[in-house]
Design an enzyme around this catalytic site. Structure first.
Site, short mmCIF file in Angstrom:
data_model
loop_
_atom_site.label_atom_id
_atom_site.label_comp_id
_atom_site.label_asym_id
_atom_site.label_seq_id
_atom_site.Cartn_x
_atom_site.Cartn_y
_atom_site.Cartn_z
N ASP A 97 -13.51 4.73 9.93
CA ASP A 97 -13.66 4.89 8.47
C ASP A 97 -14.32 3.06 8.34
O ASP A 97 -13.96 2.59 7.25
CB ASP A 97 -12.79 5.00 7.52
CG ASP A 97 -13.22 5.44 5.98
OD1 ASP A 97 -14.30 5.67 5.81
OD2 ASP A 97 -12.21 5.49 5.25
N LYS A 142 0.88 -1.36 0.04
CA LYS A 142 0.08 -0.24 -0.33
C LYS A 142 0.83 1.21 -0.11
O LYS A 142 1.53 1.30 0.80
CB LYS A 142 -0.97 0.06 1.10
CG LYS A 142 -1.63 1.24 1.37
CD LYS A 142 -2.88 0.98 2.52
CE LYS A 142 -3.94 2.29 2.63
NZ LYS A 142 -4.74 2.20 3.62
P1 ADP Z 1 -7.46 3.56 1.01
O1 ADP Z 1 -6.93 4.02 2.00
O2 ADP Z 1 -7.04 4.32 -0.16
O3 ADP Z 1 -9.15 3.58 1.14
P2 ADP Z 1 -7.30 0.70 1.69
O4 ADP Z 1 -6.50 0.33 2.74
O5 ADP Z 1 -8.89 0.67 2.06
O6 ADP Z 1 -6.98 2.02 1.08
O7 ADP Z 1 -7.37 -0.44 0.30
C1 ADP Z 1 -7.83 0.14 -0.76
C2 ADP Z 1 -8.74 -1.29 -1.59
O8 ADP Z 1 -7.44 -2.07 -1.62
C3 ADP Z 1 -9.40 -1.96 -0.50
O9 ADP Z 1 -10.73 -1.61 -0.70
C4 ADP Z 1 -9.31 -3.37 -0.93
O10 ADP Z 1 -10.10 -3.73 -1.96
C5 ADP Z 1 -7.71 -3.46 -1.22
N1 ADP Z 1 -6.73 -4.00 -0.35
C6 ADP Z 1 -6.18 -3.09 0.91
N2 ADP Z 1 -5.64 -3.72 1.60
C7 ADP Z 1 -5.63 -5.15 1.02
C8 ADP Z 1 -4.95 -6.50 1.60
N3 ADP Z 1 -4.25 -6.57 2.47
N4 ADP Z 1 -5.20 -7.63 0.84
C9 ADP Z 1 -6.09 -7.40 -0.07
N5 ADP Z 1 -6.73 -6.40 -0.60
C10 ADP Z 1 -6.57 -5.18 0.06
MG MG Z 2 -10.07 2.47 2.23
#
Ligand code: ADP
Ligand code: MG
Length: 378
Positions: free
Chosen positions: A228, A123
């Site tokens: 959130d 991320k």
């Molecule tokens: P943001 O802060 O931009 O909303 P998120 O952490 O919510 O970021 O991640 C965005 C998207 O990426 C999530 O909705 C999910 O679909 C995917 N995602 C995030 N973390 C993971 C993970 N550990 N494994 C699989 N998919 C993930």
């Molecule tokens: Mg998110």
């Protein structure tokens, strides 16, 4: 424009990274880093640095801009990405890059793999680059800060996320296992499944509802509110179990608006279940139901993520024999990074507003595989 793939990691030399890092350092105190300053920080020959700077502008890792008082360079998102990816590959945390799987409002998410070929989630936090337009009127700290705050915000956001994930995992919460982080990048376990927002049917709606409400209460009993907690930040694993993600905006149950944040999380779930599954329950938790038994909030705060960032920078300087005293002295009057962050996100609405424009900033598209033999050496 500006699309880059990680292949370039192979071609960047140690001097390239040194110059990139010098710009990163210079941006602590300068909106634009003049070539001469970059040269001093990088401790390389001026002519050489000049050429490397030009080269990196061509690759869009840096941009050259005209300022009011002087011209200079600044890191682009891609440049910052490379610095972090470089460290994570060097450490062996990641070995290869796969597809982008998500564009969050505050992040880009990629599948990566480690040396054992295990798929992981990367991320990249993207905060703050454009937010100051929005906050400026309300707070004036931007005036004595510099436009590099997006580096800090993204970095602190990632560090916080890592710290919270670790604290939550230690307590048995269903969160992805945090694996490593550097700058604005967090590497974590890849959740096999999909976000709740993509799910139209579940075996037992009531059980899932109860489980999620229970999680909200358990978090609060440990001193934190997700902030959130919605169908986009709840993953449903292939076995139907929920996993919570996305933690930078977590707040303490001691926060002055804690009750409102708590209620909002609860209402997000209630609304979603009504909308998606036609499920309504009289039973839902209230802030009064909390009985605090732990203090993740205090633990994360005390873990000193701001100090950790300073330490990393000092280590870099020492290891590279760079004398950066003069620059550092100028910083005494500035807020600590934690204060900057808290100023910026003491209100979740602020955080959200910062995040809106950031999709524009997705400059990196990572798809090329690369393996050990192609890793950049330092
Ligand atoms: P943001 O802060 O931009 O909303 P998120 O952490 O919510 O970021 O991640 C965005 C998207 O990426 C999530 O909705 C999910 O679909 C995917 N995602 C995030 N973390 C993971 C993970 N550990 N494994 C699989 N998919 C993930
Ligand atoms: Mg998110």
């Amino acid at each position: 424009m500006g699309k880059l793939d990680v292949k370039i990691l192979r071609y960047l030399t140690p001097e390239d990274f040194r110059v990139l890092t010098a710009i990163e350092m210079g941006m602590k105190n300068h909106e634009l880093v003049p070539a001469l300053l970059a040269t001093q920080i990088a401790n390389l020959r001026y002519g050489g640095v000049h050429k490397l700077l030009k080269e990196m502008c061509k690759h869009k890792l840096l941009s050259y801009e005209r300022g009011k008082r002087y011209d200079g360079y600044r890191l682009t998102n891609a440049g910052y990405d490379y610095l972090a990816l470089k460290v994570l590959t060097q450490r062996g945390t990641i070995r290869s890059f796969g597809n982008q799987i998500g564009v969050g409002k505050e992040s880009n998410i990629y599948i990566v793999a480690n040396e054992e070929q295990t798929s992981l989630c990367l991320k990249l936090h993207r905060l703050g680059r454009t937010c100051f337009r929005n906050i400026k009127g309300k707070r004036d700290y931007h005036q004595h800060r510099h436009s590099a705050s997006w580096l800090y915000l993204s970095r602190i956001s990632a560090t916080r996320e890592f710290a919270y994930m670790k604290a939550l995992l230690d307590r048995g919460f269903p969160v992805p296992k945090p694996i490593d982080f550097n700058r604005h990048c967090v590497v974590m376990e890849l959740v096999e499944g999909g976000p709740l927002c993509n799910i139209n049917e579940v075996d037992n709606v009531e059980a899932l509802y109860d489980e999620l409400m229970d999680l909200i209460v358990r978090l609060a009993n440990h001193g934190v509110i997700h902030g959130d907690f919605n169908e986009f930040n709840i993953m449903i694993k292939d076995d139907g179990k929920p996993v919570i993600i996305d933690f930078p905006q977590m707040v303490s149950t001691e926060h002055e608006n804690a009750e409102a944040y708590f209620e909002r999380d609860v209402n997000c779930i209630r609304d979603f279940f009504k909308r998606r599954f036609g499920y309504e329950s009289e039973l839902y938790p209230t802030f009064q139901d909390i009985s605090r038994e732990d203090s993740i909030d205090a633990e994360v705060k005390a873990s000193g993520f701001a100090k950790q960032i300073e330490k990393e920078i000092d280590t870099f300087l020492t290891e590279n024999g760079i004398d950066y005293k003069e620059e550092k002295d100028n910083e005494d009057s500035e807020d600590s990074e934690e204060e900057i962050y808290e100023n910026c996100v003491d209100n979740i609405e602020d955080l959200k507003c910062q995040l809106k424009d950031l999709q524009l900033q997705n400059e990196i598209v990572v798809k090329e595989e690369f393996n050990a033999s192609t890793r950049v050496s330092v």
